[in-house]
Design an enzyme around this catalytic site. Structure first.
Site, PDB file in Angstrom:
ATOM      1  N   ARG A  46      46.191 102.273  49.730  1.00 27.34           N
ATOM      2  CA  ARG A  46      47.366 101.720  49.502  1.00 27.34           C
ATOM      3  C   ARG A  46      48.279 101.607  50.135  1.00 27.34           C
ATOM      4  O   ARG A  46      49.720 101.004  49.818  1.00 27.34           O
ATOM      5  CB  ARG A  46      47.437 102.631  48.540  1.00 27.34           C
ATOM      6  CG  ARG A  46      48.635 102.633  47.456  1.00 27.34           C
ATOM      7  CD  ARG A  46      48.976 102.960  46.049  1.00 27.34           C
ATOM      8  NE  ARG A  46      48.125 103.727  45.418  1.00 27.34           N
ATOM      9  CZ  ARG A  46      48.437 105.570  46.084  1.00 27.34           C
ATOM     10  NH1 ARG A  46      49.790 105.112  46.980  1.00 27.34           N
ATOM     11  NH2 ARG A  46      47.851 107.039  46.147  1.00 27.34           N
ATOM     12  N   TYR A  98      61.114  80.109  37.557  1.00 33.34           N
ATOM     13  CA  TYR A  98      59.396  79.879  37.021  1.00 33.34           C
ATOM     14  C   TYR A  98      59.475  81.024  36.021  1.00 33.34           C
ATOM     15  O   TYR A  98      60.321  81.282  35.659  1.00 33.34           O
ATOM     16  CB  TYR A  98      59.126  80.444  37.871  1.00 33.34           C
ATOM     17  CG  TYR A  98      57.403  81.255  37.638  1.00 33.34           C
ATOM     18  CD1 TYR A  98      55.946  79.337  38.247  1.00 33.34           C
ATOM     19  CD2 TYR A  98      57.314  82.305  37.821  1.00 33.34           C
ATOM     20  CE1 TYR A  98      55.310  79.942  37.911  1.00 33.34           C
ATOM     21  CE2 TYR A  98      56.039  81.925  37.731  1.00 33.34           C
ATOM     22  CZ  TYR A  98      54.964  80.891  38.265  1.00 33.34           C
ATOM     23  OH  TYR A  98      53.211  80.830  37.089  1.00 33.34           O
ATOM     24  N   ASP A 170      63.668  83.312  45.454  1.00 32.75           N
ATOM     25  CA  ASP A 170      62.760  82.704  45.223  1.00 32.75           C
ATOM     26  C   ASP A 170      61.774  81.748  46.084  1.00 32.75           C
ATOM     27  O   ASP A 170      62.683  80.519  45.716  1.00 32.75           O
ATOM     28  CB  ASP A 170      61.607  82.538  44.202  1.00 32.75           C
ATOM     29  CG  ASP A 170      60.138  82.219  43.629  1.00 32.75           C
ATOM     30  OD1 ASP A 170      59.437  81.252  45.010  1.00 32.75           O
ATOM     31  OD2 ASP A 170      59.782  82.799  42.493  1.00 32.75           O
ATOM     32  N   LYS A 195      50.579  80.072  46.920  1.00 23.84           N
ATOM     33  CA  LYS A 195      50.991  78.894  46.190  1.00 23.84           C
ATOM     34  C   LYS A 195      50.499  78.119  47.842  1.00 23.84           C
ATOM     35  O   LYS A 195      49.588  78.433  49.076  1.00 23.84           O
ATOM     36  CB  LYS A 195      52.038  78.413  46.584  1.00 23.84           C
ATOM     37  CG  LYS A 195      52.362  79.295  44.371  1.00 23.84           C
ATOM     38  CD  LYS A 195      51.170  78.531  43.262  1.00 23.84           C
ATOM     39  CE  LYS A 195      51.652  79.823  42.528  1.00 23.84           C
ATOM     40  NZ  LYS A 195      53.060  79.989  41.674  1.00 23.84           N
TER      41      LYS A 195
HETATM   42  C1  PLP Z   1      53.661  80.852  41.057  1.00 29.74           C
HETATM   43  C2  PLP Z   1      54.983  81.279  41.158  1.00 29.74           C
HETATM   44  C3  PLP Z   1      55.150  82.493  40.786  1.00 29.74           C
HETATM   45  C4  PLP Z   1      53.874  83.783  40.443  1.00 29.74           C
HETATM   46  O1  PLP Z   1      53.925  83.852  41.875  1.00 29.74           O
HETATM   47  P1  PLP Z   1      52.149  84.467  40.723  1.00 29.74           P
HETATM   48  O2  PLP Z   1      51.280  84.497  42.982  1.00 29.74           O
HETATM   49  O3  PLP Z   1      51.263  83.009  39.753  1.00 29.74           O
HETATM   50  O4  PLP Z   1      51.608  85.977  40.403  1.00 29.74           O
HETATM   51  C5  PLP Z   1      56.548  82.108  41.274  1.00 29.74           C
HETATM   52  N1  PLP Z   1      57.635  81.411  41.289  1.00 29.74           N
HETATM   53  C6  PLP Z   1      56.977  80.868  41.849  1.00 29.74           C
HETATM   54  C7  PLP Z   1      57.973  79.457  42.119  1.00 29.74           C
HETATM   55  C8  PLP Z   1      55.596  79.839  41.396  1.00 29.74           C
HETATM   56  O5  PLP Z   1      55.573  79.152  41.891  1.00 29.74           O
END
Ligand code: PLP
Length: 379
Positions: A46, A98, A170, A195
């Site tokens: 961890r 998001y 983000d 992504k």
């Molecule tokens: C998918 C996404 C998230 C969340 O990420 P997860 O891996 O699904 O928890 C946050 N911000 C954006 C812009 C996203 O596309």
């Protein structure tokens, strides 16, 4: 070092035990110690694991940061950022956020006494008007989902610095290949690694990258204390994915541009949202802070009928009907009934998510086949 070289080499060394050129999957929870307190830098997975740590160093390298930390999902990474705050602190976030980020802010952290304000960040004056002595974090997402709005990171960082607030970005949609928020004045960068960084739709993961020693101490303390860490196998898969990030994003951008222009001239299409168009509201900012415009595109249909949009999203074959984005394969989605279904119609329409809005995550297939697929589905 330039980006493509960093993607393949940053933070990575041949395995010290065997010389393996690829970072091994250290599928272990613990590490044998020679004596009490006498270990090789690892005590428990961890806290630290060689496969995860290699990925964290690689991510820091490609985001021009000193420190990286990986989490079980993008939302677990955001969870870590908000846990750096205290009751009474306030956060200013973009209103075009998001959905999962909005949900964790409102339904998890508000009850611990943290206050969230959502403002339209296209006009940064709205942020300047909302800050006060309690503002400890400004949270930006750019480009936004699904409207592809572009927020001026540099301008927001000036406001954040003026009140001593941390700026978090983000960077999921842009990826480090197209945009590096730390270079534009951000204090912490977040990715849904799920992504583009993973890139193959086979892992759920999140990451944070920063430069500041104090923020890094907090980040690692929370990562270890809350324990939302990533598994060695997933870390390996993402390390493999990042080695082709620059090549994939180049193709996402090329395909994205061709499809955006094709849609723009289609008789059934009303508006195409893609930051590469000169007519895009913040195209000038996008040109300054991004090195390309990506493969995420949204568009609306003439007449704005929900049935027309539903018909198209279920008629494509190569574009798969699914949530998520950023994989090598193309996806199509209908925000009004999928990602944004929980938002009241009036609310979502205010931000542009109208009934006929369709979102594409353009993959890296042959673009002629992708256009033929859309052409057939649109009739
Ligand atoms: C998918 C996404 C998230 C969340 O990420 P997860 O891996 O699904 O928890 C946050 N911000 C954006 C812009 C996203 O596309």
């Amino acid at each position: 070092m330039k980006f493509g070289t960093k993607a393949i080499h940053a933070g990575l060394e041949p395995d010290s035990a065997t010389g393996a050129i690829m970072t091994p999957i250290y599928q272990t929870s613990t590490y044998v110690q020679d004596g009490i307190g006498n270990h090789k830098g690892y005590e428990y997975s961890r806290t630290g694991n060689p496969t995860r740590n290699a990925l964290e160093a690689n991510l820091a390298g490609i985001e021009n940061g000193k420190y990286g930390a990986c989490f079980g999902s993008g939302l677990a990474a955001i969870d870590c950022v908000i846990k750096m705050l205290n009751p009474g602190d306030e956060v200013i976030s973009t209103n075009d956020l998001y959905g999962g980020s909005y949900r964790i802010f409102k339904t998890i952290f508000e009850k611990y006494g943290i206050k969230f304000h959502f403002v339209d960040m296209l006009d940064t004056q709205n942020i300047a008007n909302a800050v006060n002595a309690n503002t400890k974090l400004i949270w930006v997402e750019t480009p936004t989902n699904p409207m592809m709005n572009i927020i001026d990171i540099k301008a927001v960082s000036v406001i954040a610095k003026s009140v001593g607030a941390m700026l978090g970005v983000d960077n999921t949609f842009a990826t480090p290949y197209l945009q590096n928020p730390l270079d534009l004045g951000a204090d912490i960068v977040m990715h849904s690694v799920t992504k583009y960084l993973g890139g193959h739709s086979d892992v759920v993961m999140g990451a944070l990258i920063c430069n500041d020693d104090q923020i890094a101490d907090e980040m690692y303390r929370i990562q270890n204390s809350s324990g939302a860490v990533t598994a060695p196998m997933d870390s390996f898969l993402v390390l493999r994915g990042i080695k082709t990030l620059h090549v994939r994003i180049q193709r996402h951008c090329e395909n994205g541009e061709k499809i955006a222009r094709w849609l723009n001239s289609h008789p059934k299409v009303d508006t195409v949202y893609w930051p590469g168009f000169e007519s895009h509201t913040n195209h000038e900012v996008a040109k300054l802070q991004m090195r390309g415009f990506g493969g995420m595109i949204s568009f609306t249909l003439k007449g704005n009928h929900i049935e027309d949009a539903k018909q198209i999203v279920k008629s494509t074959h190569l574009f798969a009907l699914a949530e998520s984005l950023g994989g090598v394969e193309s996806l199509i989605g209908h925000p009004a009934t999928m990602t944004h279904a929980s938002i009241p119609k009036e609310e979502r329409e205010k931000s542009g998510v109208v009934d006929s809005l369709i979102r594409l995550s353009v993959g890296i297939e042959d673009v002629d086949d992708l256009i033929a697929d859309l052409e057939k589905a649109m009739g």
